[in-house]
Design an enzyme around this catalytic site. Structure first.
Site, short mmCIF file in Angstrom:
data_model
loop_
_atom_site.label_atom_id
_atom_site.label_comp_id
_atom_site.label_asym_id
_atom_site.label_seq_id
_atom_site.Cartn_x
_atom_site.Cartn_y
_atom_site.Cartn_z
N GLU A 296 0.85 -1.19 0.00
CA GLU A 296 0.00 0.00 0.00
C GLU A 296 0.88 1.23 0.00
O GLU A 296 1.89 1.28 0.73
CB GLU A 296 -0.93 0.05 1.21
CG GLU A 296 -1.79 1.30 1.21
CD GLU A 296 -2.83 1.31 2.31
OE1 GLU A 296 -3.36 0.23 2.63
OE2 GLU A 296 -3.12 2.40 2.84
N GLU B 61 -2.91 11.51 2.18
CA GLU B 61 -3.81 11.02 3.23
C GLU B 61 -3.78 12.00 4.39
O GLU B 61 -2.74 12.22 5.01
CB GLU B 61 -3.43 9.62 3.72
CG GLU B 61 -4.40 9.09 4.76
CD GLU B 61 -4.20 7.63 5.10
OE1 GLU B 61 -5.19 6.96 5.43
OE2 GLU B 61 -3.03 7.17 5.04
#
Length: 298
Positions: A173, A178
């Site tokens: 990932e 974010e």
């Protein structure tokens, strides 16, 4: 999958992001990997670059449909993940080359997320994913992924521009953008250690105004069985991470506006968990000029 999400987001929710990793997670120290100190991409001769997603993919419905799909790419539960928002196609809009995801607070929760930490779904929001998976391998040894984004931030707001391994493969990932309840962008790289433990390298970038246009980018380069990732913010390289054992692992590329859950700063089932504190009105996450290209080896 649910236990993985408990572990993953418990780490995100930790105040320092370093201590208290008692759930099979380790934060890789800065410079621990050879790639993290400086290194970067191998100079490859004879390869040619090709577009996977063109910058114009948000110019209208036809261009969007060539490269993107609505909702999440999971085999089931495609409208929920690990936050307090249920995704819906009508919360995604296109105008003048800009993709807008809108999260709207409901008067009552619309059930519960089916993934840990099983938040009550107080929001309707939007998510899209790229049709073409990302696979860094001998055929395509380099990828360059970038986009310009602006987003509201604050308690309960959780936007992301990220890649994740195609289930049941996890990691890899890569979190390119974010924000988890504040104005600090997290560049994260998730790998798996020799004993199966999840490892994360993380670089925090404090952003003065996330709701102005900024450019987020990752460049991925195959090195043996690993993938080296260079992260950039507004053209400046902020970190170099190593995706351990990533080579050949297919990944989805996702843009989503999650809400609540870990971004609300609450422990599951603690005080106010049932209410999922967050914005009472609409919240917006916008993207433009998203561009994915890869090198085809010869």
């Amino acid at each position: 999958m649910s236990e993985r999400e408990v572990s993953r987001r418990r780490l995100l929710a930790s105040a320092a992001g370093v201590g208290g990793l008692s759930l099979g997670l380790s934060l890789v120290p800065a410079g621990a990997n050879a790639a993290s100190s400086a290194g970067s991409h191998i100079r490859r001769a004879g390869g040619s670059w090709e577009d996977v997603i063109e910058r114009s993919s948000f110019s209208g419905p036809s261009a969007f449909n060539r490269s993107w799909k609505h909702l999440y790419p999971w085999n089931d539960r495609i409208d929920t993940h690990n936050g307090a928002a249920r995704m819906h196609a009508d919360k995604v809009s296109l105008a003048q080359g800009v993709l807008t995801l809108t999260a709207t607070r409901l008067t009552t929760p619309d059930g519960f997320s089916q993934n840990a930490p099983y938040a009550p779904l107080w929001y309707l929001s939007g998510a899209v994913h790229a049709k073409e998976p990302i696979v860094v391998d001998d055929r395509f040894p380099e990828y360059d992924i970038e986009g310009e984004f602006r987003t509201q931030t604050g308690p309960g707001i959780w936007p992301a521009f990220w890649t994740t391994g195609i289930w049941p493969v996890f990691p890899p990932e890569s979190d390119i953008l974010e924000y988890v309840g504040d104005s600090t962008n997290l560049f994260n790289t998730w790998s798996k250690g020799a004993n199966g433990e999840e490892l994360v390298e993380r670089e925090r970038v404090s952003v003065r105004d996330p709701d102005a246009w900024h450019r987020y980018r990752v460049r991925m380069s195959k090195q043996g069985d690993d993938v080296v990732l260079d992260y950039y913010f507004d053209g400046a390289r902020k970190a170099t991470h190593r995706g351990i054992g990533w080579a050949g692992a297919p990944q989805w590329l996702i843009i989503n506006l999650q809400m609540g859950s870990w971004a609300s700063g609450l422990e599951p089932l603690g005080p106010d968990w049932s209410r999922q504190p967050g914005p009472s009105g609409d919240t917006y996450f916008r993207a433009r000029n998203v561009w994915v290209r890869r090198m085809r080896a010869r």
